[in-house]
Design an enzyme around this catalytic site. Structure first.
Site, mmCIF file in Angstrom:
data_model
loop_
_atom_site.group_PDB
_atom_site.id
_atom_site.type_symbol
_atom_site.label_atom_id
_atom_site.label_comp_id
_atom_site.label_asym_id
_atom_site.label_seq_id
_atom_site.Cartn_x
_atom_site.Cartn_y
_atom_site.Cartn_z
ATOM 1 N N GLU A 115 0.861 -1.194 0.000
ATOM 2 C CA GLU A 115 0.000 0.000 0.000
ATOM 3 C C GLU A 115 0.886 1.229 0.000
ATOM 4 O O GLU A 115 2.115 1.120 0.102
ATOM 5 C CB GLU A 115 -0.908 -0.005 1.238
ATOM 6 C CG GLU A 115 -2.001 -1.058 1.172
ATOM 7 C CD GLU A 115 -2.856 -1.075 2.409
ATOM 8 O OE1 GLU A 115 -3.799 -0.275 2.486
ATOM 9 O OE2 GLU A 115 -2.589 -1.877 3.309
ATOM 10 N N HIS A 239 -8.780 9.154 3.393
ATOM 11 C CA HIS A 239 -8.354 8.094 2.463
ATOM 12 C C HIS A 239 -8.563 8.628 1.056
ATOM 13 O O HIS A 239 -9.626 9.188 0.756
ATOM 14 C CB HIS A 239 -9.183 6.830 2.692
ATOM 15 C CG HIS A 239 -8.582 5.612 2.054
ATOM 16 N ND1 HIS A 239 -8.497 5.462 0.692
ATOM 17 C CD2 HIS A 239 -8.005 4.515 2.597
ATOM 18 C CE1 HIS A 239 -7.911 4.296 0.424
ATOM 19 N NE2 HIS A 239 -7.591 3.710 1.564
ATOM 20 N N ARG A 285 -0.555 8.345 2.143
ATOM 21 C CA ARG A 285 -1.929 8.819 1.958
ATOM 22 C C ARG A 285 -2.126 10.333 2.021
ATOM 23 O O ARG A 285 -2.937 10.887 1.299
ATOM 24 C CB ARG A 285 -2.774 8.221 3.071
ATOM 25 C CG ARG A 285 -3.720 7.231 2.555
ATOM 26 C CD ARG A 285 -4.373 6.521 3.669
ATOM 27 N NE ARG A 285 -4.283 5.117 3.361
ATOM 28 C CZ ARG A 285 -4.710 4.168 4.146
ATOM 29 N NH1 ARG A 285 -5.223 4.460 5.314
ATOM 30 N NH2 ARG A 285 -4.624 2.929 3.772
ATOM 31 N N HIS A 346 -11.169 9.034 7.114
ATOM 32 C CA HIS A 346 -10.960 7.590 7.229
ATOM 33 C C HIS A 346 -10.424 7.163 8.592
ATOM 34 O O HIS A 346 -10.825 6.136 9.127
ATOM 35 C CB HIS A 346 -9.969 7.179 6.138
ATOM 36 C CG HIS A 346 -9.634 5.728 6.102
ATOM 37 N ND1 HIS A 346 -10.568 4.751 5.824
ATOM 38 C CD2 HIS A 346 -8.459 5.066 6.291
ATOM 39 C CE1 HIS A 346 -9.975 3.568 5.836
ATOM 40 N NE2 HIS A 346 -8.694 3.730 6.142
ATOM 41 N N ARG A 381 -0.809 8.128 9.527
ATOM 42 C CA ARG A 381 -0.637 6.684 9.727
ATOM 43 C C ARG A 381 -0.221 5.974 8.434
ATOM 44 O O ARG A 381 -0.806 6.207 7.378
ATOM 45 C CB ARG A 381 -1.955 6.083 10.218
ATOM 46 C CG ARG A 381 -1.937 4.582 10.355
ATOM 47 C CD ARG A 381 -3.276 4.074 10.851
ATOM 48 N NE ARG A 381 -4.319 4.306 9.904
ATOM 49 C CZ ARG A 381 -4.800 3.379 9.072
ATOM 50 N NH1 ARG A 381 -4.318 2.164 9.065
ATOM 51 N NH2 ARG A 381 -5.780 3.675 8.241
HETATM 52 P P1 FAD Z 1 -13.519 -0.208 15.825
HETATM 53 O O1 FAD Z 1 -13.202 -1.399 15.041
HETATM 54 O O2 FAD Z 1 -14.055 0.953 15.087
HETATM 55 O O3 FAD Z 1 -14.563 -0.624 16.942
HETATM 56 C C1 FAD Z 1 -15.163 0.334 17.765
HETATM 57 C C2 FAD Z 1 -16.186 -0.346 18.646
HETATM 58 O O4 FAD Z 1 -16.585 0.538 19.679
HETATM 59 C C3 FAD Z 1 -17.474 -0.748 17.945
HETATM 60 O O5 FAD Z 1 -17.865 -1.997 18.437
HETATM 61 C C4 FAD Z 1 -18.502 0.297 18.417
HETATM 62 O O6 FAD Z 1 -19.816 -0.162 18.455
HETATM 63 C C5 FAD Z 1 -17.996 0.519 19.816
HETATM 64 N N1 FAD Z 1 -18.393 1.789 20.417
HETATM 65 C C6 FAD Z 1 -18.100 3.049 20.014
HETATM 66 N N2 FAD Z 1 -18.617 3.946 20.869
HETATM 67 C C7 FAD Z 1 -19.256 3.240 21.836
HETATM 68 C C8 FAD Z 1 -20.011 3.586 22.982
HETATM 69 N N3 FAD Z 1 -20.236 4.864 23.337
HETATM 70 N N4 FAD Z 1 -20.528 2.596 23.743
HETATM 71 C C9 FAD Z 1 -20.353 1.293 23.401
HETATM 72 N N5 FAD Z 1 -19.646 0.910 22.321
HETATM 73 C C10 FAD Z 1 -19.109 1.872 21.556
HETATM 74 N N6 FAD Z 1 -6.620 -0.543 9.140
HETATM 75 C C11 FAD Z 1 -5.650 -1.435 8.843
HETATM 76 O O7 FAD Z 1 -4.679 -1.584 9.587
HETATM 77 N N7 FAD Z 1 -5.769 -2.196 7.722
HETATM 78 C C12 FAD Z 1 -6.813 -2.091 6.865
HETATM 79 O O8 FAD Z 1 -6.885 -2.805 5.884
HETATM 80 C C13 FAD Z 1 -7.825 -1.149 7.157
HETATM 81 N N8 FAD Z 1 -8.888 -0.979 6.319
HETATM 82 C C14 FAD Z 1 -9.906 -0.147 6.701
HETATM 83 C C15 FAD Z 1 -11.059 -0.076 5.905
HETATM 84 C C16 FAD Z 1 -12.142 0.697 6.315
HETATM 85 C C17 FAD Z 1 -13.367 0.779 5.458
HETATM 86 C C18 FAD Z 1 -12.062 1.414 7.533
HETATM 87 C C19 FAD Z 1 -13.212 2.241 7.989
HETATM 88 C C20 FAD Z 1 -10.912 1.371 8.303
HETATM 89 C C21 FAD Z 1 -9.832 0.592 7.905
HETATM 90 N N9 FAD Z 1 -8.667 0.502 8.658
HETATM 91 C C22 FAD Z 1 -7.690 -0.392 8.334
HETATM 92 C C23 FAD Z 1 -8.605 1.147 9.963
HETATM 93 C C24 FAD Z 1 -8.954 0.101 11.027
HETATM 94 O O9 FAD Z 1 -9.961 -0.747 10.541
HETATM 95 C C25 FAD Z 1 -9.433 0.727 12.309
HETATM 96 O O10 FAD Z 1 -8.576 1.756 12.703
HETATM 97 C C26 FAD Z 1 -9.450 -0.326 13.410
HETATM 98 O O11 FAD Z 1 -10.209 -1.417 12.990
HETATM 99 C C27 FAD Z 1 -10.013 0.271 14.671
HETATM 100 O O12 FAD Z 1 -10.280 -0.760 15.553
HETATM 101 P P2 FAD Z 1 -10.884 -0.436 16.977
HETATM 102 O O13 FAD Z 1 -11.110 -1.734 17.640
HETATM 103 O O14 FAD Z 1 -10.033 0.565 17.630
HETATM 104 O O15 FAD Z 1 -12.267 0.288 16.666
HETATM 105 C C1 SIN Z 2 -7.215 0.210 2.566
HETATM 106 O O1 SIN Z 2 -7.432 -0.984 2.340
HETATM 107 O O2 SIN Z 2 -6.977 1.035 1.682
HETATM 108 C C2 SIN Z 2 -7.277 0.695 3.976
HETATM 109 C C3 SIN Z 2 -6.065 0.300 4.696
HETATM 110 C C4 SIN Z 2 -5.863 1.122 5.931
HETATM 111 O O3 SIN Z 2 -6.604 2.041 6.215
HETATM 112 O O4 SIN Z 2 -4.870 0.843 6.634
#
Ligand code: FAD
Ligand code: SIN
Length: 532
Positions: A115, A239, A285, A346, A381
């Site tokens: 990437e 993004h 990015r 993003h 990032r």
């Molecule tokens: P999240 O996975 O967002 O989970 C948050 C959780 O908190 C959810 O369950 C939500 O319901 C809960 N929550 C929020 N507020 C409250 C509240 N007040 N009370 C109770 N529950 C709450 N990163 C990579 O490294 N590789 C990738 O390929 C990649 N692709 C991506 C593609 C997309 C479309 C997106 C949006 C992001 C991507 N990212 C990627 C970034 C990465 O997915 C996220 O940064 C990471 O998954 C965040 O994980 P997390 O557990 O911190 O939060």
């Molecule tokens: C992507 O697949 O382009 C998202 C990857 C990331 O946010 O790290």
């Protein structure tokens, strides 16, 4: 009977929350609360993969160097080295849980992709649905573990601390949380010896975002209100390639398409990234999103295009089955034609400041994943470092929780439910929410100016009074909780942007177009803003 008392209460069911839960559950009683269903999170939607320098041609030092380059001088050196060194172990943990990463052609090793900002092929993935594959395995284990209670449709409202309760303790300590049970509309009091904020990012503060609806910055806002320091909130990652669709502008077109050879082009078919960076389409990015923004504004375009159609149709359908199908459903055959794309919010690089163990400055309160600012991402990032960060810090935080023996038996007060709902006001909440997201997009987007930032701050101050009134007078609802949090996060983003008198990474200001000589973090402390 439902239990409201845990050794560890985890708020959030993304990768950070679930991984932490599994690493603790054999020894502790765990409660996981999540806003909607267990499956709804950014983690579920992750496409690209998990960055890990596991190939023999890819020294860990190269992953460290790429992370620091992308981070534009602001990555914490020690944390960056620590995380990169743990990446192989993190991947092994997932594979031991049964996550079936895509293999190379020979079928003996993992297929690694690339990437923006990565100098090597080092992103392990499960086709283009990496997050879903990981989350499904974790959820299966979570649901069958006897020490884990899962509470869906439970929205955390606020953290209860010793300071708020006026209990005299050496240091402000987290004792529990107020949680809205969205099934019966009651706010319940939860008591816990440790709380882990794993609530993800705040990209819903912008009109256009790749994030699911749950990403409203609740953890950052709750942490701030409880007394947590917050850092680098100005670094909002846009993004570069979100599918351009008038009706639904939220579907991500993974950067791994460019990693596999796709090119960004103008409507004429002409490429343009080579004008902006030697790495062309695979520049980090911040550079690609700013270049697209510039081309669109200069040429009056509504979108640019991403073209992968030079690759064989078989390859595209096998490597990107989900993206192929989602685009085809909208009438775009990516094997034959370019995909219309625009940048969208993003990832929240800033967040609650934590140390290497995921600890915040409040005792017994941890923050892991996108909600946190560990120092890994600096000013921008590196792609696929986020899932890795969730995995690494879930281990260090779990170890820290296991090694502390804090328990308490304070009776925490009930939530004051005397407020009444006025149905007419719900529509005002929606209007305010839309207004906020639109002016954040227009004034605090990819390119910023002093004037736009002060306009945004002025509006935030006005809305804060309105929302404060709603909050005082009306019965709490999920919309109101989210609006209040979004407004708080918007303020933190704007205040941090105003503090940064330079351009660096994801923060580009027309008034200060150059980077300062010395790179500094923007650290905001709640006590400095108590009377504002
Ligand atoms: P999240 O996975 O967002 O989970 C948050 C959780 O908190 C959810 O369950 C939500 O319901 C809960 N929550 C929020 N507020 C409250 C509240 N007040 N009370 C109770 N529950 C709450 N990163 C990579 O490294 N590789 C990738 O390929 C990649 N692709 C991506 C593609 C997309 C479309 C997106 C949006 C992001 C991507 N990212 C990627 C970034 C990465 O997915 C996220 O940064 C990471 O998954 C965040 O994980 P997390 O557990 O911190 O939060
Ligand atoms: C992507 O697949 O382009 C998202 C990857 C990331 O946010 O790290």
């Amino acid at each position: 009977m439902k239990k409201n008392n845990f050794d560890v209460l985890i708020i959030g069911s993304g990768l950070a929350g679930l991984a932490t839960a599994l690493k603790l559950a054999d020894d502790k009683s765990i409660g996981i609360v999540c806003k909607t269903q267990l499956t709804e999170s950014s983690s579920h939607w992750a496409q690209g993969g998990v960055a890990a320098a596991i190939s023999s041609e890819d020294p860990i030092s190269s992953h460290i160097k790429d992370t620091k380059n992308a981070g534009a001088g602001l990555c914490d050196e020690a944390i960056t080295e620590f995380v990169a060194n743990k990446s192989e172990k993190a991947l092994d943990w997932l594979m031991n849980l049964g996550v079936n990463f895509t293999k190379n052609k020979q079928g003996n090793d993992l297929h690694l992709t690339r990437e923006g900002g990565h100098s090597q092929m080092r992103v392990a993935h499960v086709a283009d649905t990496t997050g879903k594959a990981i989350q499904e395995h974790l959820i299966q284990k979570i649901l069958s573990h006897p020490n884990i209670s899962v509470l869906e449709h439970h929205i955390a409202v606020d953290i209860i601390t010793s300071e708020k309760m006026k209990i005299d303790m050496e240091k402000n300590t987290c004792l529990g949380a107020y949680i809205l049970n969205n099934k019966n509309n009651h706010v319940e009091t939860f008591t816990s010896n440790n709380i882990v904020l794993a609530t993800g990012g705040a990209s819903k503060v912008y009109l256009y975002t790749t994030n699911p609806d749950v990403s409203t910055g609740d953890g950052i806002a709750m942490g701030w209100r409880a007394g947590c320091k917050v850092a680098n909130m100005e670094f909002v990652q846009f993004h570069p390639t979100c599918l351009f669709d008038e009706k639904d502008r939220s579907f991500l077109i993974s950067e791994t398409l460019r990693g596999e050879g796709a090119k960004l082009v103008l409507p004429s078919g002409e490429t343009f990234m080579e004008k902006y960076d030697d790495r062309g389409d695979l520049a980090p990015r911040d550079i690609v999103a700013q270049a697209i923004d510039y081309e669109m504004k200069q040429k009056g375009l509504v979108c640019v295009y991403l073209d992968i159609s030079e690759k064989s149709s078989d390859f595209i359908r096998k490597r990107f089955p989900m993206i192929y199908k989602r685009c085809l459903d909208r009438g775009i055959d990516i094997t034959k034609e370019p995909i219309p794309v625009v940048p969208a919010a993003h990832y929240t690089c800033g967040g609650i400041m934590t140390d290497r163990e995921g600890k915040t400055n409040i005792n017994q309160l941890y923050a892991i994943g996108e909600v946190a600012c560990t120092g890994l991402h600096g000013a921008n990032r590196l792609a696929s470092n986020s899932l890795l960060e969730c995995l690494v810090f879930s281990s260090t935080a779990a170890a820290s929780i296991l090694s502390n023996d804090f328990t308490h038996e304070y009776q925490l007060p009930k939530w004051d439910e005397s407020r009444v709902t006025d149905a007419d006001e719900e529509v005002l909440i929606t209007h305010t929410w839309n207004e906020l997201r639109r002016f954040m997009w227009n004034y605090v987007g990819i390119v910023r100016t002093n004037k736009r930032l002060s306009r945004a701050l002025h509006r935030i101050n006005m809305l804060r009074d309105e929302v404060g009134e709603f909050y005082k007078n009306f019965k709490i609802s999920s919309n109101l909780i989210e609006l209040r949090n979004l407004l708080q996060v918007a303020e933190l983003i704007v205040l941090s942007s105003i503090e940064r008198k330079e351009s660096r990474g994801l923060h580009y200001s027309k008034d200060f177009p150059k980077p300062a000589k010395i790179a500094k973090n923007t650290i905001l402390k709640p006590e400095d803003y108590k009377n504002s």
